[in-house]
Design a protein around this motif. Sequence first.
Motif, short mmCIF file in Angstrom:
data_model
loop_
_atom_site.label_atom_id
_atom_site.label_comp_id
_atom_site.label_asym_id
_atom_site.label_seq_id
_atom_site.Cartn_x
_atom_site.Cartn_y
_atom_site.Cartn_z
N UNK A 1 0.75 15.56 12.26
CA UNK A 1 0.86 16.43 11.09
C UNK A 1 1.09 15.61 9.83
N UNK A 2 1.89 14.59 9.94
CA UNK A 2 2.18 13.72 8.80
C UNK A 2 0.93 12.98 8.34
N UNK A 3 0.16 12.48 9.28
CA UNK A 3 -1.10 11.79 8.92
C UNK A 3 -2.04 12.74 8.19
N UNK A 4 -2.10 13.98 8.67
CA UNK A 4 -3.00 14.96 8.06
C UNK A 4 -2.54 15.39 6.68
N UNK B 1 5.72 4.32 0.49
CA UNK B 1 5.20 2.95 0.46
C UNK B 1 5.32 2.26 1.80
N UNK B 2 4.47 1.27 2.00
CA UNK B 2 4.43 0.54 3.27
C UNK B 2 5.49 -0.55 3.37
N UNK B 3 6.04 -0.97 2.23
CA UNK B 3 6.80 -2.21 2.20
C UNK B 3 5.86 -3.39 2.06
N UNK B 4 6.43 -4.56 1.84
CA UNK B 4 5.64 -5.76 1.58
C UNK B 4 4.67 -6.06 2.72
N UNK C 1 -3.00 -11.20 2.85
CA UNK C 1 -2.62 -10.58 4.13
C UNK C 1 -3.36 -9.27 4.35
N UNK C 2 -3.76 -9.03 5.59
CA UNK C 2 -4.44 -7.79 5.94
C UNK C 2 -3.41 -6.68 6.08
N UNK C 3 -3.67 -5.54 5.45
CA UNK C 3 -2.68 -4.46 5.39
C UNK C 3 -2.53 -3.71 6.72
N UNK C 4 -3.44 -3.91 7.68
CA UNK C 4 -3.30 -3.28 9.00
C UNK C 4 -2.67 -4.22 10.01
N UNK C 5 -2.92 -5.50 9.86
CA UNK C 5 -2.41 -6.48 10.81
C UNK C 5 -0.88 -6.56 10.73
N UNK C 6 -0.24 -6.56 11.88
CA UNK C 6 1.23 -6.69 11.98
C UNK C 6 1.97 -5.53 11.31
N UNK C 7 1.30 -4.41 11.08
CA UNK C 7 1.97 -3.21 10.55
C UNK C 7 2.57 -2.47 11.74
N UNK C 8 3.88 -2.57 11.91
CA UNK C 8 4.55 -2.01 13.08
C UNK C 8 4.50 -0.48 13.09
N UNK C 9 4.65 0.13 11.92
CA UNK C 9 4.65 1.59 11.79
C UNK C 9 3.51 2.00 10.86
N UNK C 10 2.63 2.91 11.35
CA UNK C 10 1.54 3.37 10.49
C UNK C 10 2.07 4.42 9.51
N UNK C 11 1.22 4.84 8.57
CA UNK C 11 1.69 5.77 7.53
C UNK C 11 2.06 7.14 8.11
N UNK D 1 0.87 -1.17 0.00
CA UNK D 1 0.00 0.00 0.00
C UNK D 1 0.91 1.23 0.00
N UNK D 2 0.47 2.31 -0.65
CA UNK D 2 1.26 3.54 -0.65
C UNK D 2 0.34 4.74 -0.48
N UNK D 3 0.91 5.83 0.01
CA UNK D 3 0.17 7.08 0.14
C UNK D 3 0.89 8.17 -0.64
N UNK D 4 0.12 9.15 -1.10
CA UNK D 4 0.66 10.36 -1.71
C UNK D 4 0.36 11.51 -0.77
N UNK D 5 1.37 12.31 -0.48
CA UNK D 5 1.19 13.40 0.48
C UNK D 5 1.20 14.75 -0.19
N UNK D 6 0.67 15.74 0.50
CA UNK D 6 0.86 17.13 0.13
C UNK D 6 2.19 17.61 0.70
N UNK D 7 2.40 18.90 0.74
CA UNK D 7 3.63 19.43 1.32
C UNK D 7 3.71 19.07 2.81
#
Length: 338
Positions: A157-160, A261-264, A231-241, A142-148
């Motif tokens: 702040x990063x989540x927002x 990106x989240x990594x595998x 695999x569930x993308x939230x389960x065992x995800x040590x660091x959130x986005x 999974x990946x995210x695109x951020x603003x500035x």
Amino acid sequence: MKLATLKDSTRDGRLVVVSRDLTRCSDVGHIARTLQAALDDWEYAAPRLQRVAEGIETGAQPTMRFHEHDAASPLPRAYQWADASAYVHHVELMRKSRNMDMPKDFWTDPLMYQGGSDTFLAPRDAIPLINSDLGLDMEGEVAVIVGDVPMGASVEEARNAIKLVMLVNDVSLRALSVAEIAKGFGFFQAKPSSAFSPVAVTLDELGDAWKDGKLDLPLRVDLNGKPFGRANAATDMTFDFGQLVAHAARTRRLSAGTIIGSGTVSNRFEGGPGKTVGGGGVGYSCIAEMRTVEALSNGTSTTPFLAVGDVVRIEMKDKAGHSIFGAIEQKVEAVTQA
């Protein structure tokens, strides 16, 4: 809303808003010619794009047929693409396969590398294979695109700052990665062009599946038409986005359009390594992890890496069974130059 980039004669394609069911779209060149242009002026563009999205659903907005095969990656190229290893269980397994110790701080400080972002594969483009001995692998992420994002941003702040979410096939060449890691200077040749899902979506489209910077749905990875990973993308995800974006912004500003990106995606099975879908587990999002579990369990790896003709499909469905991002579906093709 859901956004996509249609291929055209330019490098960056043209932005369209896509219907929730992924069947129709509307050109929005009068608002922003490209997705990067929209991200550069998100406060202006986002509400106008949202009104187009609402008009598509009500029938008030003119539309044309949307075909996933016509889509480039939402950002066909980006100012920055940084990939993490948020699923530390996966990192632990990969290091075991290389006979490497697992530093304790890997559980508290994210791993991240800066990938090549000047060219991304389209979600239905072939995966070019220049040498069959390179250990070609898919990595469902999974990946995210951020603003500035300002330098030193907090996790909140990063989540927002997260504007859009999409899926990734982070193509890897495993035969090259060991030597590159040993040099202590990060990946380069082992990480060729990645592919992203046909559609990127805003957080509101994910409903309660998006919580605390994680996406709580199974990532569906198929190989040659058969389930390979669920695999569930939230389960065992040590660091959130939020943590990943803040990590990337620790010593630099992130420009709008940066992809993280989240990594595998990787899940444990009953507290231990994963288990195949056929064996009652949720499987794997890459072949290397499956090969590592095989080696740990049986003393040898038997599952081959990708070969010419193999087809990889990566998708995520909502709780009603509808595709959220469209599908990455790629066939491996032999090339001498690409």
